[in-house]
Each structure stands twice: as C-alpha cells, then as structure tokens.
Design a protein around this motif. Structure first.
Motif, PDB file in Angstrom:
ATOM      1  N   UNK A   1      23.460  39.148  89.853  1.00 29.12           N
ATOM      2  CA  UNK A   1      24.767  39.331  89.218  1.00 29.12           C
ATOM      3  C   UNK A   1      25.688  40.056  90.202  1.00 29.12           C
ATOM      4  N   UNK A   2      26.742  39.378  90.658  1.00 25.52           N
ATOM      5  CA  UNK A   2      27.659  40.054  91.577  1.00 25.52           C
ATOM      6  C   UNK A   2      28.455  41.140  90.838  1.00 25.52           C
ATOM      7  N   UNK A   3      28.789  42.230  91.530  1.00 34.24           N
ATOM      8  CA  UNK A   3      28.439  42.325  92.934  1.00 34.24           C
ATOM      9  C   UNK A   3      27.179  43.174  93.138  1.00 34.24           C
ATOM     10  N   UNK A   4      27.024  44.223  92.338  1.00 31.84           N
ATOM     11  CA  UNK A   4      25.954  45.180  92.572  1.00 31.84           C
ATOM     12  C   UNK A   4      24.545  44.637  92.455  1.00 31.84           C
ATOM     13  N   UNK A   5      24.367  43.563  91.688  1.00 29.61           N
ATOM     14  CA  UNK A   5      23.033  43.021  91.524  1.00 29.61           C
ATOM     15  C   UNK A   5      22.550  42.199  92.704  1.00 29.61           C
ATOM     16  N   UNK A   6      23.475  41.770  93.574  1.00 29.77           N
ATOM     17  CA  UNK A   6      23.088  40.869  94.661  1.00 29.77           C
ATOM     18  C   UNK A   6      22.236  41.565  95.731  1.00 29.77           C
ATOM     19  N   UNK A   7      22.561  42.797  96.177  1.00 27.51           N
ATOM     20  CA  UNK A   7      21.660  43.447  97.138  1.00 27.51           C
ATOM     21  C   UNK A   7      20.261  43.676  96.575  1.00 27.51           C
ATOM     22  N   UNK A   8      20.159  43.946  95.278  1.00 26.36           N
ATOM     23  CA  UNK A   8      18.851  44.092  94.634  1.00 26.36           C
ATOM     24  C   UNK A   8      18.135  42.747  94.623  1.00 26.36           C
TER      25      UNK A   8
ATOM     26  N   UNK B   1      25.124  34.264  89.560  1.00 25.53           N
ATOM     27  CA  UNK B   1      25.750  33.831  88.316  1.00 25.53           C
ATOM     28  C   UNK B   1      26.940  34.755  88.122  1.00 25.53           C
ATOM     29  N   UNK B   2      28.139  34.203  88.230  1.00 30.01           N
ATOM     30  CA  UNK B   2      29.346  35.027  88.219  1.00 30.01           C
ATOM     31  C   UNK B   2      29.764  35.329  86.784  1.00 30.01           C
ATOM     32  N   UNK B   3      29.953  36.598  86.499  1.00 25.47           N
ATOM     33  CA  UNK B   3      30.329  37.079  85.173  1.00 25.47           C
ATOM     34  C   UNK B   3      31.436  38.114  85.323  1.00 25.47           C
ATOM     35  N   UNK B   4      32.405  38.085  84.412  1.00 25.01           N
ATOM     36  CA  UNK B   4      33.466  39.093  84.401  1.00 25.01           C
ATOM     37  C   UNK B   4      33.530  39.738  83.020  1.00 25.01           C
ATOM     38  N   UNK B   5      33.627  41.044  83.013  1.00 22.38           N
ATOM     39  CA  UNK B   5      33.666  41.789  81.752  1.00 22.38           C
ATOM     40  C   UNK B   5      35.019  41.640  81.078  1.00 22.38           C
ATOM     41  N   UNK B   6      34.993  41.491  79.739  1.00 18.38           N
ATOM     42  CA  UNK B   6      36.198  41.474  78.923  1.00 18.38           C
ATOM     43  C   UNK B   6      36.418  42.866  78.355  1.00 18.38           C
ATOM     44  N   UNK B   7      37.626  43.387  78.513  1.00 17.72           N
ATOM     45  CA  UNK B   7      37.924  44.738  78.038  1.00 17.72           C
ATOM     46  C   UNK B   7      38.922  44.706  76.892  1.00 17.72           C
ATOM     47  N   UNK B   8      38.907  45.731  76.080  1.00 16.16           N
ATOM     48  CA  UNK B   8      39.844  45.850  74.970  1.00 16.16           C
ATOM     49  C   UNK B   8      41.257  46.055  75.506  1.00 16.16           C
ATOM     50  N   UNK B   9      42.268  45.401  74.905  1.00 20.67           N
ATOM     51  CA  UNK B   9      43.636  45.505  75.411  1.00 20.67           C
ATOM     52  C   UNK B   9      44.140  46.934  75.551  1.00 20.67           C
ATOM     53  N   UNK B  10      43.831  47.789  74.591  1.00 19.32           N
ATOM     54  CA  UNK B  10      44.323  49.164  74.626  1.00 19.32           C
ATOM     55  C   UNK B  10      43.330  50.132  75.265  1.00 19.32           C
TER      56      UNK B  10
ATOM     57  N   UNK C   1      30.315  31.937  84.364  1.00 17.95           N
ATOM     58  CA  UNK C   1      30.589  30.580  84.864  1.00 17.95           C
ATOM     59  C   UNK C   1      29.931  29.561  83.953  1.00 17.95           C
ATOM     60  N   UNK C   2      30.574  28.413  83.856  1.00 17.30           N
ATOM     61  CA  UNK C   2      30.112  27.406  82.914  1.00 17.30           C
ATOM     62  C   UNK C   2      30.840  27.494  81.586  1.00 17.30           C
ATOM     63  N   UNK C   3      31.840  28.396  81.503  1.00 13.83           N
ATOM     64  CA  UNK C   3      32.628  28.513  80.283  1.00 13.83           C
ATOM     65  C   UNK C   3      31.988  29.310  79.169  1.00 13.83           C
ATOM     66  N   UNK C   4      30.945  30.082  79.470  1.00 13.63           N
ATOM     67  CA  UNK C   4      30.270  30.886  78.449  1.00 13.63           C
ATOM     68  C   UNK C   4      31.062  32.156  78.185  1.00 13.63           C
ATOM     69  N   UNK C   5      31.324  32.432  76.903  1.00 14.96           N
ATOM     70  CA  UNK C   5      32.030  33.647  76.494  1.00 14.96           C
ATOM     71  C   UNK C   5      31.175  34.389  75.482  1.00 14.96           C
ATOM     72  N   UNK C   6      30.877  35.653  75.772  1.00 13.82           N
ATOM     73  CA  UNK C   6      30.169  36.504  74.824  1.00 13.82           C
ATOM     74  C   UNK C   6      31.124  37.575  74.323  1.00 13.82           C
TER      75      UNK C   6
END
Length: 234
Positions: A42-49, A64-73, A84-89
């Motif tokens: 998991x980039x970025x920190x997981x890749x050296x491991x 496997x590229x993932x980006x965190x979703x944060x609360x607007x406020x 990637x692949x359009x997966x949203x959790x």
C-alpha cells in the motif's frame, strides 16, 4: 498469532526496512514462499515494507493504490477510502454520527478517484498491472489503525479473484485487525495492540516515504524478478 504488545512499552521497529524483514521472517515461518505469490504494498509507507517481504519470499511486487476519504469539516477524520478499480469504502456508522449522506461526499469521491488514477500512472510508470486472478496475494502495509484504506484495498483485490488473499502487517490495532479477518484467508501480524494511537509510535524512524522511493522500489523489484525468472512478472 501476533504478539500482544503493551502500549506503555511498545515494540519498536527501527524503520520500515526492519519491519519488513521481521514480517518476512514470520511469513516464512508460516510456510509462505514466492511460488505463484504476488506481494502487494500500500503506497506509500507500505511499499518499503512490502519490498523486503517480496525480496525474502522471492516474489514479485506491485501496489494497490488507495486514497483516504476525509470528512468535509474534519480534514483529519477518515470516513473511508477509494481504491483503484473504482472501489469505494465508506464508514456508514461514522457518517451517521456526523449526519453526513453519501451525496455530501460525491465531490470528494470524484477527487480521490482522480488522485488514485494519477498515482497509478506515477507508481507503475509504463508497467502493466500484475496478474491477481488465481494467485496468492499478500497485501502489506506498515501498520493498521482504523483500517479504512486496507479494507478498500482488500475489496479491490478480492474483486480481481485471487486464489488466496493474505493480510500481512508489522503492527495493527487488535480490534481493527479482528474486523478485517473475515475479508481475508489469513492474517500475519508481528504485533497487535489495544492501545494504537498512531502507527508511528511503533517505529524509531517513521519518515514520510516520497513518491520517488515508491517508483524506485517497484522498478528494482521488477528488475530482480525479471532476472530471477527470465520473464516479466505477470
């Protein structure tokens, strides 16, 4: 089973390289090898491991590229993740607590999806994605706290029909790890703790990993795998 660690006397890893080598030893002890195995960081920190794990097992490496979703406020509060692949959790419970609807996050989801696409191009360069279907996939990160990004990555990988899906991390929150176990076939963790406030507290050196390092490690892994097997890993 992972070692249970006290929050007052945490198990320190020197850095992500040390964590990866120790995690690799645990995987080898469990009988994991590189045969038809793909290590996914998991980039970025997981890749050296993950790089150390892949090297020890003699397996190819991908991301496997993932980006965190944060609360607007609350920009530091993770509500979920896009993979990637359009997966949203989405963390529906937390959204309910904040009185947020999915429509409130549509803009953020579009933005994070675009970021995922850009990072896939950045990290893989011209390389094509590795084959997942039918293979043993070992997903590696540098640690798990809330688990939103890991959950999204697992869902994205599961959709690509792996033969076996393994989650491997140096350190994780015990409760989160238990919640993730039903999503995988096996969990390998060096240390689990009930007092996880921040992953960085378990590392002496937890500097941010730049994009350039991720690109370099992936290129090195591809080169090593090509020399070892005589073909480009698929």
């Amino acid at each position: 089973m992972p070692v249970s660690c006290s929050g007052e006397q945490p198990l320190y890893f020197e850095d992500r390289v040390d964590a990866g080598r120790r995690l690799a030893r645990r995987l080898l002890e469990r009988g994991y090898t590189g045969e038809d195995t793909l290590v996914v960081g998991l980039p970025r920190g997981g890749v050296p491991v993950a790089y150390e794990v892949a090297a020890a097992l003699g397996a190819p490496l991908d991301v496997c590229v993932v980006r965190k979703l944060c609360a607007p406020e609350y920009p530091e509060l993770g509500l979920g993740a896009v993979a990637e692949g359009g997966v949203v959790f989405l963390n529906r419970k937390l959204m309910d607590e904040l009185a947020l609807k999915e429509d409130d996050l549509r803009g953020a989801i579009r933005q994070k999806t675009a970021e995922v696409d850009a990072r896939v191009r950045c990290f893989r360069q011209e390389a094509r994605p590795s084959r997942v279907e039918g293979r043993r996939i070992i997903l590696v990160d540098d640690g798990i706290a809330t688990g939103a990004t890991v959950r999204a990555a697992l869902q994205a990988l599961r959709a690509r029909k792996p033969g076996r899906l393994v989650l491997a991390v140096p350190v994780a929150d015990t409760l989160t790890l238990n919640e993730l176990k039903p999503l995988v076939d096996d969990v390998v963790c060096e240390c689990s703790t009930l007092s996880m406030s921040a992953i960085g507290q378990w590392y002496r050196d937890f500097l941010q990993v730049p994009d350039e390092e991720v690109v370099e490690l992936l290129a090195l892994a591809r080169s090593t795998s090509k020399r070892r097997r005589g073909t480009v890993p698929g």
